[in-house]
Motif scaffolding. Structure first.
Motif, PDB file in Angstrom:
ATOM      1  N   ALA A   9      87.475  22.384  43.920  1.00  0.00           N
ATOM      2  CA  ALA A   9      88.156  21.292  44.629  1.00  0.00           C
ATOM      3  C   ALA A   9      87.185  20.196  45.062  1.00  0.00           C
ATOM      4  CB  ALA A   9      88.895  21.839  45.854  1.00  0.00           C
ATOM      5  N   CYS A  19      93.934  20.633  45.126  1.00  0.00           N
ATOM      6  CA  CYS A  19      92.919  20.871  44.084  1.00  0.00           C
ATOM      7  C   CYS A  19      92.775  19.706  43.134  1.00  0.00           C
ATOM      8  CB  CYS A  19      93.272  22.120  43.273  1.00  0.00           C
ATOM      9  SG  CYS A  19      94.672  21.885  42.142  1.00  0.00           S
ATOM     10  N   ARG A  45      96.164  26.931  43.281  1.00  0.00           N
ATOM     11  CA  ARG A  45      96.950  28.045  43.815  1.00  0.00           C
ATOM     12  C   ARG A  45      98.441  27.815  43.614  1.00  0.00           C
ATOM     13  NH1 ARG A  45      95.996  32.811  44.738  1.00  0.00           N
ATOM     14  NH2 ARG A  45      96.800  32.987  46.858  1.00  0.00           N
ATOM     15  N   CYS A  46      98.870  26.550  43.464  1.00  0.00           N
ATOM     16  CA  CYS A  46     100.297  26.276  43.230  1.00  0.00           C
ATOM     17  C   CYS A  46     100.695  26.571  41.787  1.00  0.00           C
ATOM     18  CB  CYS A  46     100.638  24.824  43.553  1.00  0.00           C
ATOM     19  SG  CYS A  46     100.269  24.321  45.233  1.00  0.00           S
ATOM     20  N   GLY A  47      99.710  26.661  40.883  1.00  0.00           N
ATOM     21  CA  GLY A  47     100.037  26.994  39.494  1.00  0.00           C
ATOM     22  C   GLY A  47     100.519  25.828  38.659  1.00  0.00           C
ATOM     23  N   THR A  48      99.882  24.680  38.799  1.00  0.00           N
ATOM     24  CA  THR A  48     100.309  23.509  38.018  1.00  0.00           C
ATOM     25  C   THR A  48      99.656  23.453  36.636  1.00  0.00           C
ATOM     26  OG1 THR A  48      98.571  22.095  38.952  1.00  0.00           O
ATOM     27  CG2 THR A  48     100.667  22.148  40.130  1.00  0.00           C
ATOM     28  N   TYR A  49      99.081  24.561  36.199  1.00  0.00           N
ATOM     29  CA  TYR A  49      98.312  24.539  34.947  1.00  0.00           C
ATOM     30  C   TYR A  49      99.074  23.997  33.729  1.00  0.00           C
ATOM     31  CZ  TYR A  49      95.321  27.597  37.746  1.00  0.00           C
ATOM     32  OH  TYR A  49      94.549  28.134  38.738  1.00  0.00           O
ATOM     33  N   LEU A  69      90.531  25.991  40.397  1.00  0.00           N
ATOM     34  CA  LEU A  69      91.648  26.827  40.817  1.00  0.00           C
ATOM     35  C   LEU A  69      92.795  25.969  41.344  1.00  0.00           C
ATOM     36  CD1 LEU A  69      92.097  29.909  41.099  1.00  0.00           C
ATOM     37  CD2 LEU A  69      91.277  29.700  43.444  1.00  0.00           C
ATOM     38  N   GLN A 126      83.831  28.525  43.432  1.00  0.00           N
ATOM     39  CA  GLN A 126      84.908  29.326  42.856  1.00  0.00           C
ATOM     40  C   GLN A 126      86.188  28.530  42.644  1.00  0.00           C
ATOM     41  OE1 GLN A 126      85.559  32.443  41.754  1.00  0.00           O
ATOM     42  NE2 GLN A 126      83.410  33.026  41.775  1.00  0.00           N
ATOM     43  N   CYS A 127      86.307  27.373  43.292  1.00  0.00           N
ATOM     44  CA  CYS A 127      87.600  26.693  43.213  1.00  0.00           C
ATOM     45  C   CYS A 127      87.549  25.309  42.584  1.00  0.00           C
ATOM     46  CB  CYS A 127      88.256  26.619  44.591  1.00  0.00           C
ATOM     47  SG  CYS A 127      87.606  25.346  45.681  1.00  0.00           S
ATOM     48  N   GLY A 131      87.193  23.960  49.500  1.00  0.00           N
ATOM     49  CA  GLY A 131      88.146  25.035  49.245  1.00  0.00           C
ATOM     50  C   GLY A 131      87.523  26.405  49.384  1.00  0.00           C
ATOM     51  N   MET A 160      88.552  23.868  32.074  1.00  0.00           N
ATOM     52  CA  MET A 160      89.311  23.670  33.312  1.00  0.00           C
ATOM     53  C   MET A 160      89.531  24.965  34.112  1.00  0.00           C
ATOM     54  SD  MET A 160      89.794  20.380  33.273  1.00  0.00           S
ATOM     55  CE  MET A 160      90.862  20.263  34.717  1.00  0.00           C
ATOM     56  N   SER A 161      89.062  26.083  33.601  1.00  0.00           N
ATOM     57  CA  SER A 161      89.363  27.341  34.286  1.00  0.00           C
ATOM     58  C   SER A 161      88.492  27.599  35.513  1.00  0.00           C
ATOM     59  CB  SER A 161      89.279  28.521  33.306  1.00  0.00           C
ATOM     60  OG  SER A 161      90.391  28.466  32.425  1.00  0.00           O
ATOM     61  N   GLY A 162      87.523  26.728  35.735  1.00  0.00           N
ATOM     62  CA  GLY A 162      86.745  26.836  36.973  1.00  0.00           C
ATOM     63  C   GLY A 162      87.421  26.136  38.136  1.00  0.00           C
TER      64      GLY A 162
END
Lengths: 747, 153, 208
Positions: free
Chosen positions: B44, B99, B132-136, B130, B41-42, B36, B126-128
């Protein structure tokens, strides 16, 4: 191609005037379905009743042609077919199929007719039908975009399922001698009155010889088994086990991996390069020139990346202002008649209206799409055939692009559409397809997979356009009496279509989308004007397109006016709203959040915003707490009316995700240019939102709208102004520019 | 160079600085771990090395030092889901899903260290990763459900 | 409740790692009595420049378990992105191990940190400095008093402080951070020399 085709291809049809002005066409022709592409290579004994259903002696295959970049349309399409076909989803194989004009998007043209989507009057519908017919004849676009996947599929795919079902029943009737009226269907079989089940697969051979039964009435939604109920998305297990094959995961015998370096000044020239060091690096097979840059082909992606980094380049200048400040300066200078895109809406007289004035200037920055799967495409070119494995949203145009590069006839260019690891609009672009084809064309006979490094992906994104808004509101007697909104920005559609070789005459409606069509019909004085430029960095559709910046501008200005009027932000919006479906949305979000005004206790605030995009009214309330360490976004409540819900669980996921997307970019992200290059090179500088900043999000869907609508984009626009309005409620600080973290800290 | 992935030993001929991610994806065709960002940073690309979450784009194969690698494919298969994967399916977490291999590997590692994480623990761990779709919101719920499932087991 | 207690032995590793890149540091203190207080204070001034430099101070955050991102290459000072918390373990064991991203580099390859914005890695377990070594945003006096206080400096005398600099390979990274980051001022050897000079002068601290 017909004359109509030529005209329409050159001057993409927007607005009813262009069509009514000079084009005549046959209604009959527009109504004819395209040939079923499945019939071309259908094996003996297999039946295909329409482009979406194939039955053979082994299995039932459903074709779900819309690209799935995470929104769940793959499963939704299958469910719509299976609902009427009377088959369970674990009994079928679902495929994206191969691109064909039979899969052209019928819903895409709806927004092109010049009427706001909340206008479903007979006149508006008649013009839409007319535009749709012309576009179908001239340029039937198979595309996934504009939140049209569901509206395009809704009737069409249920009809496909029903047609197949009735044809299979007819075959069963012929075989058994039992009249069709006494047959029923269930779980992939026709059931005879005595309970005997004839599986569809056993009826395929006979059904293939029958003309498909058409004009089958669709079932009442009350009878639905699958649609409207929580689904297990078909890709969920694969996506939870690492077993789903995205484009980047495609593997083929003998495949090589490619990396590119293209002028980071978008559209700038390649003046020279020295690849001698790269040539000698491990695993490097070939170094080839492509448009505007160079590609390294190697036996491993990482080795290709390393070698690409080792090439020294001499890049030409950017064909747009090099520094970000010049971009803003340019925009601030185009609020004039010379740059007028459209006076999109005028009600009453904003200048004559009386009241206390509220003024604001608003900014919305460039934003990268940056989906997590970097752009990639695998291409195999031979002398008479090209295969492309890539996820794309305008599939046939991608094939056309590759045909032009390779000289292979388009009918022999085959795009195998793949699951996409996010798009947000980036997979509507063609650079990565073009580059992969340019590379593979120089490596004929060898499949080559081009993968963008993340840095290349950021450098070569076509970001969301920057927008500047100026507004004047008037308030009197505790009410908002006038809004005068001016929006200046780049024309996304001209930039994007220009790269496709298409021109867009007339205004770009995206420059006022979400503002001109906000149905605040009870606002007596309203004017929305948009101003257009094409002199800045090339830009593209970014999730929600124009409505993103425009709803931020409109709803922030409105909030400032409501505050000046001393009215309640939710109540005043409801009072101004003249659109029943939207009123219910606003009322429902108030109930969901137990709205009791913008103040939510000491250091806490709530903000509300409304956004209308892609035909979907959405209202969002955000609650924040102001702490010593910064703003904490604690909760969000979202209500939307999509007309009809296909899958409530997936819809909730999209509402949450879209809200996170809107909030995250509003607080954290911008793309800025320095020396002609995007300064943000990776996620450290443009992350969107991470979990620790994510609020709890509650969602409710309503079904009062006249038409079914797509929901991939509509949750995004109202989230940013709802947050800005909440921050104002909590702190008294009014933020008129994104990203907000330039002005206030967030936890 | 030898390495063990999901219990199987492999021999690869690569330079020691090649990141584990690319050995897995391009040399061994194990494509569950995703590329990723290439700079941690992501998340994945997250795998487990000796049971601990590691960003495979940051671990040079020469630095693996005999560590046993588990990828998402080794955590559980469609017919034999790990409790975390099961929770992911039950909560219908994924959108684009790109991700989620990394999210699941990180969550499994978190629960191994901290079987009953608080909301704050989950947000910190889990904040490391990412998305991008925002499934948090769904990831949070799924991690909690998986924790309960694992503790009940 | 923690199921594993991995972090204690992992943290120990940090002090025993091997600096494979092989920067050789000489520990040659000046003769006793050869350094004036003034010279000692001047040496301290340079030591403070190092200690307060972002390459060092970012991971010396005291009571806070959040490392910082600050310095010219990071822009506005802010806590380490991704909500990173090193926990009481100081290696992130409670949440996410520092080593999940800051992997441990065992092999001697020179460009481990060449990629801009990637997680730095060294031949030691990445971690936050002990709570007592609280430097971020602290004054020269505060850091000086901490460093000379055996109660708060790991019970080290001047020679042991110098040896610590030699052995703790995370510290070496500060002078070769790679990826476009600004290195700490002076050189590791000069910094060690300053520690020794300051030590021989009796570890003088500025008045205020």
């Amino acid at each position: 191609m017909s004359r109509v085709g030529k005209i329409a291809r050159r001057t993409f049809l927007i607005g009813s005037a262009a069509i009514a002005g000079g084009v005549a066409f046959g209604v009959y022709a527009a109504r004819q379905p395209f040939d079923n592409p499945n019939l071309d290579d259908l094996p003996e004994g297999a039946a295909s009743f329409n482009p979406w259903v194939i039955v053979d002696s082994e299995k039932v295959t459903l074709i779900a042609p819309h690209a799935d970049k995470g929104q769940g349309i793959f499963s939704a399409q299958a469910a719509l077919i299976a609902e009427e076909l009377d088959i369970e989803l674990d009994q079928v194989e679902v495929s994206f199929g191969m691109p064909d004009k039979a899969y052209y998007n019928r819903a895409l043209t709806e927004a092109m007719a010049g009427f706001p989507l909340h206008d479903t009057s007979p006149t508006a519908e008649r013009v839409r039908g007319f535009v749709g017919g012309v576009v179908k004849l001239a340029m039937p676009m198979m595309t996934t975009g504009g939140s049209t996947g569901v509206p395009d599929s809704y009737d069409k795919l249920r009809q496909a399922g029903a047609t197949a079902r009735e044809t299979l029943k007819l075959a069963a009737s012929r075989q058994s001698g039992v009249p069709v009226a006494e047959l029923r269907t269930e779980a992939g079989a026709v059931i005879l009155p005595d309970g005997t089940a004839l599986p569809y697969t056993a009826l395929a051979g006979l059904a293939a010889t029958l003309p498909p039964v058409t004009d089958v009435p669709l079932r009442d939604p009350k009878e639905w088994r699958l649609v409207g109920k929580p689904m297990n998305r078909l890709d969920m297990v694969a996506k939870s086990t690492g077993t789903l094959t995205y484009g980047i995961d495609h593997r083929a015998e003998g495949m090589l991996h490619a990396a590119i370096k293209v002028n980071p000044r978008q559209g700038g020239a390649l003046k020279g390069y020295d690849a001698s060091a790269a040539q000698a690096m491990p695993g490097v097979k070939k170094i080839v020139e492509i448009t505007g840059g160079v590609a390294v082909v190697a036996d491993n992606t990482w080795r290709a990346f390393q070698a690409a980094e080792a090439i020294a380049f001499d890049w030409g200048e950017a064909p747009y202002p090099a520094e970000q400040a010049e971009h803003w300066a340019h925009l601030s200078g185009i609020f004039d008649d010379d740059h007028l895109n459209a006076e999109a809406r005028v009600e009453g007289d904003v200048e004559a209206a009386e009241g206390e004035e509220v003024r604001g200037e608003y900014r919305s920055p460039y934003l990268a799409h940056a989906p997590l799967e970097p752009l990639n495409a695998t291409v195999l070119v031979t002398d008479d055939r090209v295969d492309i494995w890539a996820g794309h949203q305008i599939q046939m145009f991608a094939e056309q692009v590759v045909s032009e590069i390779t000289g292979v006839d388009q009918e022999n260019v085959h795009l195998h559409n793949m699951f996409i690891g996010g798009s947000f609009g980036h997979r509507l672009e063609f650079d990565f397809i073009r580059q992969a084809a340019e590379i593979a064309n120089q490596m004929r006979g060898t499949p080559v997979q081009l993968t963008y490094s993340r840095e290349e992906d950021f450098a070569h994104d076509f970001p969301r356009h920057i927008t500047m808004g100026r507004g004047v509101a008037k308030v009197k007697g505790g009410r908002v009496t006038a809004l005068d909104v001016q929006i200046a920005g780049q024309s996304v559609m001209r930039s994007q279509m220009g790269r496709m070789g298409l021109s867009l005459p007339g205004p770009d409606t995206q420059l006022h989308e979400g503002a001109w069509d906000a149905p605040y019909f009870n606002l007596p004085n309203l004017r929305v004007r948009s101003y257009r430029t094409e002199a800045l960095a090339p830009v593209s559709s970014w999730r929600a397109v124009g409505a993103g910046p425009n709803v931020f501008i409109y709803e922030t200005l409105l909030d400032e006016a409501i505050h000046a009027a001393g009215a309640d932000p939710l109540e005043e919006r409801i009072r101004l709203m003249g659109h029943d479906v939207s009123v219910k949305v606003l009322e429902a979000v108030g109930e969901l959040a137990s709205w009791n005004g913008p103040s939510a206790g000491p250091g806490r605030g709530r903000g509300v915003a409304y956004g209308f995009s892609f035909g979907v009214p959405v209202a969002t309330i955000v609650e924040v707490a102001a702490t010593d360490a910064g703003i904490r976004i604690e909760k969000a409540w979202v209500v939307a009316d999509v007309g009809k819900v296909i899958d409530p669980v997936n819809l909730e996921n999209l509402a949450q995700g879209g809200t996170v997307f809107g909030l995250g970019h509003a607080i954290n992200c911008e793309i800025t240019y320095a020396d002609g290059m995007a300064e943000q090179t990776n996620y450290h500088a443009h992350e969107g939102m991470r979990m620790y900043q994510c609020p709890e999000i509650r969602f409710k869907a309503l079904e009062n709208g006249a038409k079914i609508r797509g929901f991939g984009e509509p949750p995004v626009p109202p989230s940013a102004p709802a947050l800005g309005n909440a921050i104002f409620a909590a702190t008294g600080q009014r933020i008129r520019e994104m990203p907000f973290n330039k002005f206030i800290d967030f936890l | 160079m030898r390495l063990t992935v999901n219990g199987t030993e492999h021999e690869v001929e690569v330079e020691p600085e090649m990141p584990l991610l690319w050995v897995l994806r391009d040399e061994l065709n194990i494509t569950g771990p995703k590329y990723g960002c290439g700079i941690a940073q992501c998340g994945a690309c997250t795998v487990h090395v000796d049971g601990v979450a590691v960003r495979s784009c940051q671990l040079a194969i020469g630095d693996l030092a005999g560590g046993e690698v588990t990828t998402i494919e080794g955590l559980g298969q469609p017919e034999s889901l790990h409790a975390v994967q099961q929770a992911w399916v039950e909560h219908q977490v994924a959108q684009c899903g790109y991700c989620q291999s990394g999210q699941i590997m990180q969550a499994a590692s978190l629960l191994d260290f901290n079987p009953a994480p608080t909301d704050a623990d989950i947000d910190a761990a889990m904040s490391g990763n990412l998305c991008r779709c925002g499934t948090y919101p769904r990831i949070r719920a799924a991690v909690k459900a998986a924790a309960q499932k694992l503790q009940g087991a | 409740m923690m199921k594993r207690t991995l972090w204690a032995p992992l943290a120990l590793l940090a002090a025993t790692g091997v600096w494979a890149a092989g920067e050789t540091i000489e520990i040659n203190p000046p003769a006793e009595g050869s350094v004036s207080t003034e010279e000692g204070l001047a040496a301290w001034g340079r030591i403070y420049e190092v200690a307060s430099h972002p390459r060092c101070a970012n991971c010396h955050t005291g009571e806070s378990d959040r490392p910082m991102w600050s310095g010219p290459s990071y822009g506005k000072a802010r806590p380490h992105g991704m909500n990173i918390r090193a926990g009481e373990s100081r290696i992130g064991a409670e949440h996410i191990l520092c080593s999940t991203c800051h992997t441990t580099k065992d092999e001697d390859w020179s460009n481990a940190n060449a990629v801009p914005h990637a997680a730095p890695r060294v031949a030691a377990e990445w971690q936050l400095a002990p709570v007592e070594a609280d430097w971020f945003g602290r004054s020269s006096v505060e850091i000086c008093r901490q460093l000379r206080d055996p109660e708060r400096n790991g019970d080290r005398d001047m020679l042991e402080l110098a040896a610590h600099l030699d052995h703790d390979l995370i510290l070496h990274w500060a002078w070769a951070p790679g990826g476009g980051r600004e290195p700490a001022p002076y050189s590791l050897q000069e910094h060690v020399n300053d520690i020794l000079t300051w030590g021989v002068a009796g570890m003088p601290c500025p008045e205020n």
